[in-house]
Design an enzyme around this catalytic site. Structure first.
Site, PDB file in Angstrom:
ATOM      1  N   ASN A  16       0.815  -1.226   0.000  1.00 48.59           N
ATOM      2  CA  ASN A  16       0.000   0.000   0.000  1.00 48.59           C
ATOM      3  C   ASN A  16       0.848   1.276   0.000  1.00 48.59           C
ATOM      4  OD1 ASN A  16       0.927  -0.112   2.607  1.00 48.59           O
ATOM      5  ND2 ASN A  16      -1.056  -0.588   3.529  1.00 48.59           N
ATOM      6  N   ARG A  61       2.949   6.513  11.886  1.00 47.54           N
ATOM      7  CA  ARG A  61       2.273   5.970  13.074  1.00 47.54           C
ATOM      8  C   ARG A  61       2.036   7.119  14.044  1.00 47.54           C
ATOM      9  NH1 ARG A  61       0.845   2.482  10.391  1.00 47.54           N
ATOM     10  NH2 ARG A  61       1.388   0.268  10.471  1.00 47.54           N
ATOM     11  N   HIS A 107      -7.750   5.943  10.018  1.00 45.27           N
ATOM     12  CA  HIS A 107      -6.624   5.264   9.367  1.00 45.27           C
ATOM     13  C   HIS A 107      -7.106   4.565   8.091  1.00 45.27           C
ATOM     14  CE1 HIS A 107      -2.879   2.488  10.100  1.00 45.27           C
ATOM     15  NE2 HIS A 107      -2.907   3.033   8.896  1.00 45.27           N
ATOM     16  N   GLN A 115      -5.735   2.914  18.202  1.00 45.66           N
ATOM     17  CA  GLN A 115      -6.822   2.853  17.237  1.00 45.66           C
ATOM     18  C   GLN A 115      -7.813   1.764  17.605  1.00 45.66           C
ATOM     19  OE1 GLN A 115      -4.071   4.435  13.548  1.00 45.66           O
ATOM     20  NE2 GLN A 115      -5.175   2.571  13.267  1.00 45.66           N
TER      21      GLN A 115
HETATM   22  P1  NAD Z   1      10.314   1.060   4.514  1.00 41.63           P
HETATM   23  O1  NAD Z   1      10.843  -0.010   5.382  1.00 41.63           O
HETATM   24  O2  NAD Z   1      10.406   0.896   3.029  1.00 41.63           O
HETATM   25  O3  NAD Z   1      11.036   2.448   4.879  1.00 41.63           O
HETATM   26  C1  NAD Z   1      11.156   2.930   6.175  1.00 41.63           C
HETATM   27  C2  NAD Z   1      12.375   3.822   6.234  1.00 41.63           C
HETATM   28  O4  NAD Z   1      12.393   4.494   7.501  1.00 41.63           O
HETATM   29  C3  NAD Z   1      13.696   3.039   6.120  1.00 41.63           C
HETATM   30  O5  NAD Z   1      14.485   3.573   5.081  1.00 41.63           O
HETATM   31  C4  NAD Z   1      14.341   3.235   7.493  1.00 41.63           C
HETATM   32  O6  NAD Z   1      15.755   3.284   7.432  1.00 41.63           O
HETATM   33  C5  NAD Z   1      13.747   4.572   7.901  1.00 41.63           C
HETATM   34  N1  NAD Z   1      13.861   4.843   9.335  1.00 41.63           N
HETATM   35  C6  NAD Z   1      13.715   4.012  10.378  1.00 41.63           C
HETATM   36  N2  NAD Z   1      13.932   4.650  11.543  1.00 41.63           N
HETATM   37  C7  NAD Z   1      14.222   5.935  11.228  1.00 41.63           C
HETATM   38  C8  NAD Z   1      14.539   7.078  11.987  1.00 41.63           C
HETATM   39  N3  NAD Z   1      14.654   7.021  13.320  1.00 41.63           N
HETATM   40  N4  NAD Z   1      14.760   8.234  11.337  1.00 41.63           N
HETATM   41  C9  NAD Z   1      14.707   8.296   9.987  1.00 41.63           C
HETATM   42  N5  NAD Z   1      14.413   7.237   9.204  1.00 41.63           N
HETATM   43  C10 NAD Z   1      14.178   6.072   9.824  1.00 41.63           C
HETATM   44  O7  NAD Z   1       8.819   1.288   4.964  1.00 41.63           O
HETATM   45  P2  NAD Z   1       7.621   1.973   4.142  1.00 41.63           P
HETATM   46  O8  NAD Z   1       6.955   0.959   3.293  1.00 41.63           O
HETATM   47  O9  NAD Z   1       8.121   3.225   3.512  1.00 41.63           O
HETATM   48  O10 NAD Z   1       6.618   2.304   5.346  1.00 41.63           O
HETATM   49  C11 NAD Z   1       7.018   3.172   6.391  1.00 41.63           C
HETATM   50  C12 NAD Z   1       5.991   3.167   7.499  1.00 41.63           C
HETATM   51  O11 NAD Z   1       4.783   3.774   7.039  1.00 41.63           O
HETATM   52  C13 NAD Z   1       5.550   1.766   7.964  1.00 41.63           C
HETATM   53  O12 NAD Z   1       6.460   1.198   8.880  1.00 41.63           O
HETATM   54  C14 NAD Z   1       4.223   2.079   8.593  1.00 41.63           C
HETATM   55  O13 NAD Z   1       4.395   2.439   9.947  1.00 41.63           O
HETATM   56  C15 NAD Z   1       3.716   3.287   7.808  1.00 41.63           C
HETATM   57  N6  NAD Z   1       2.584   2.930   6.916  1.00 41.63           N
HETATM   58  C16 NAD Z   1       1.385   3.535   7.126  1.00 41.63           C
HETATM   59  C17 NAD Z   1       0.302   3.192   6.317  1.00 41.63           C
HETATM   60  C18 NAD Z   1      -1.049   3.864   6.483  1.00 41.63           C
HETATM   61  O14 NAD Z   1      -2.046   3.327   6.014  1.00 41.63           O
HETATM   62  N7  NAD Z   1      -1.128   5.010   7.103  1.00 41.63           N
HETATM   63  C19 NAD Z   1       0.441   2.218   5.325  1.00 41.63           C
HETATM   64  C20 NAD Z   1       1.696   1.669   5.108  1.00 41.63           C
HETATM   65  C21 NAD Z   1       2.765   2.015   5.930  1.00 41.63           C
END
Ligand code: NAD
Length: 385
Positions: A144, A283, A336, A312
């Site tokens: 997603n 989050r 969400h 949530q």
């Molecule tokens: P991903 O794993 O591809 O990328 C996450 C990035 O965050 C990585 O590059 C990691 O190094 C970086 N990161 C981790 N800790 C960090 C910090 N302290 N400071 C800076 N960067 C940091 O993940 P993604 O697919 O891009 O998703 C990211 C997040 O988005 C998920 O973990 C989830 O919590 C959230 N998400 C929300 C929804 C929604 O419906 N709202 C849907 C999908 C994902």
């Protein structure tokens, strides 16, 4: 007897190499905690992530002899979740209505071998305990990320252009252009930065580039691949403090873990440019809810938008529901749903099935889908370790 065969086979060395034998393909207990869709789910079968539509898995699972229990009842010791987890082999849950797998829940879940996140983001599971208990955590990586990136861009635009108060004015029957234009700007010419430049963060940078920003910046301990950074012209910044002090618009796109819980707190908010906009679809718990509400009220933040809340469903008195900036706008909060569009639901339902199928057949999982392997971290996205 069959269950003990499963446990025996899973403790054999071949599973440590992440080849997952279920000890056969029949007779597992699979528990899914999903959100209730009500009439909408009865009328719209593509709402696959609901209790009613069960990720489309029931007949397939039952035809193989598995038991499939689906519920939205997840709070308290007498909930279906807390009772059924005790002998479930596999838990499926979504970030939209998560069954929180705490260390206490892990202690109760004697048969649990796999947690599958139907979506992206597995922070509802205590991942350190999953490692200790040798429970794998798998998610439908990428399912997603485009849906969320589109939502982030929409949130930036609706905050910067002051859309919500303008629309509310029209619904009220009023017409006062200056009242909304006094707090409306263009995205063009702004400095836009992302905390986290993984799949979503990178897609956001790609999507805002055509708006002709002054500069794109990011903070992430995992740098973007050189080619990707060059293509979007994004400058990497070494600390989160520096990033927020340089940006007009900040977006949060990193997972929730020990290093990001409460990251955006009162101290960090003071370091933002006065009047900046903040978008968080990552989050809720990455931001301190009271500090954000105070910053919006004082005008230190001009706007805050997103779809994620801690916890949530969000309680009725959550401060983000009704917080406003001094001009009565700046709130773009929704439930969400950014990552659960009908397109996304199709992808994460299919991805969940594929994960289960591989597990039943003892095949290796897609490496990108493995957050926690058997007894070890498999991702670098949940903090520097
Ligand atoms: P991903 O794993 O591809 O990328 C996450 C990035 O965050 C990585 O590059 C990691 O190094 C970086 N990161 C981790 N800790 C960090 C910090 N302290 N400071 C800076 N960067 C940091 O993940 P993604 O697919 O891009 O998703 C990211 C997040 O988005 C998920 O973990 C989830 O919590 C959230 N998400 C929300 C929804 C929604 O419906 N709202 C849907 C999908 C994902």
């Amino acid at each position: 007897m069959f269950r003990s065969a499963i446990r025996t086979s899973l403790s054999k060395p071949q599973v440590a190499s992440q080849r997952f034998s279920s000890g056969g393909s029949r007779g597992l207990k699979i528990l899914a905690i999903l959100y209730r869709g009500g009439d909408a789910a009865k009328q719209e079968p593509r709402l696959l992530g609901t209790v009613e539509n069960e990720l489309g898995l029931r007949s397939w699972l039952e035809s193989q002899g598995h038991e499939y229990i689906v519920s939205d009842d997840k709070e308290g010791p007498n909930s279906v979740f807390q009772k059924q987890i005790q002998d479930a082999d596999i838990l499926i849950t979504t970030p939209f209505h998560p069954g929180y797998v705490t260390p206490e829940v892990f202690n109760k879940a004697k048969n649990l071998k796999v947690c599958v996140t139907a979506g992206v983001g597995s922070d509802h599971i205590n991942l350190n305990t999953a490692i200790d208990k040798k429970v794998q955590v798998l998610e439908v990586t990428g399912s997603n990320v485009t849906s969320v990136a589109e939502h982030v861009v929409m949130n930036m635009l609706l905050l910067v252009r002051n859309f919500v108060p303008a629309h509310e004015m029209i619904e009220r029957g009023d017409w006062d252009v200056s009242q909304v234009a006094r707090n409306a700007f263009d995205l063009e010419g702004k400095v836009i930065g992302t905390i986290g430049a993984g799949r979503i963060g990178h897609r956001v940078l790609q999507r805002v580039l055509p708006f002709n920003p002054k500069e794109l910046v990011y903070y992430d301990y995992n740098p973007l691949p050189e080619e990707a950074a060059k293509a979007v012209g994004a400058r990497r910044i070494d600390t989160v403090e520096e990033l927020v002090s340089q940006c007009d618009v900040v977006t949060v796109n990193c997972p929730l873990h020990e290093g990001t819980r409460g990251l955006i707190n009162a101290d960090l908010l003071k370091k933002f440019k006065p009047g900046a906009w903040l978008v968080n679809t990552a989050r809720g718990a990455i931001c301190d809810k009271f500090a954000v509400a105070d910053a919006l009220k004082s005008g230190q933040l001009r706007g805050y938008a997103g779809d994620v809340w801690d916890v949530q469903p969000a309680p009725k008195d959550h401060p983000w529901r009704a917080m406003k900036n001094p001009l009565g706008g700046g709130n773009g909060m929704v439930p969400h749903y950014s990552g659960t569009t009908l397109d996304a639901q199709q992808r994460y339902a299919a991805g969940t099935k594929s994960i289960l199928e591989k597990y039943f057949q003892g095949k290796e999982q897609e490496p990108a889908n493995v957050i926690v392997g058997i007894g070890k971290w498999a991702t670098k996205a949940y903090g520097q370790r």
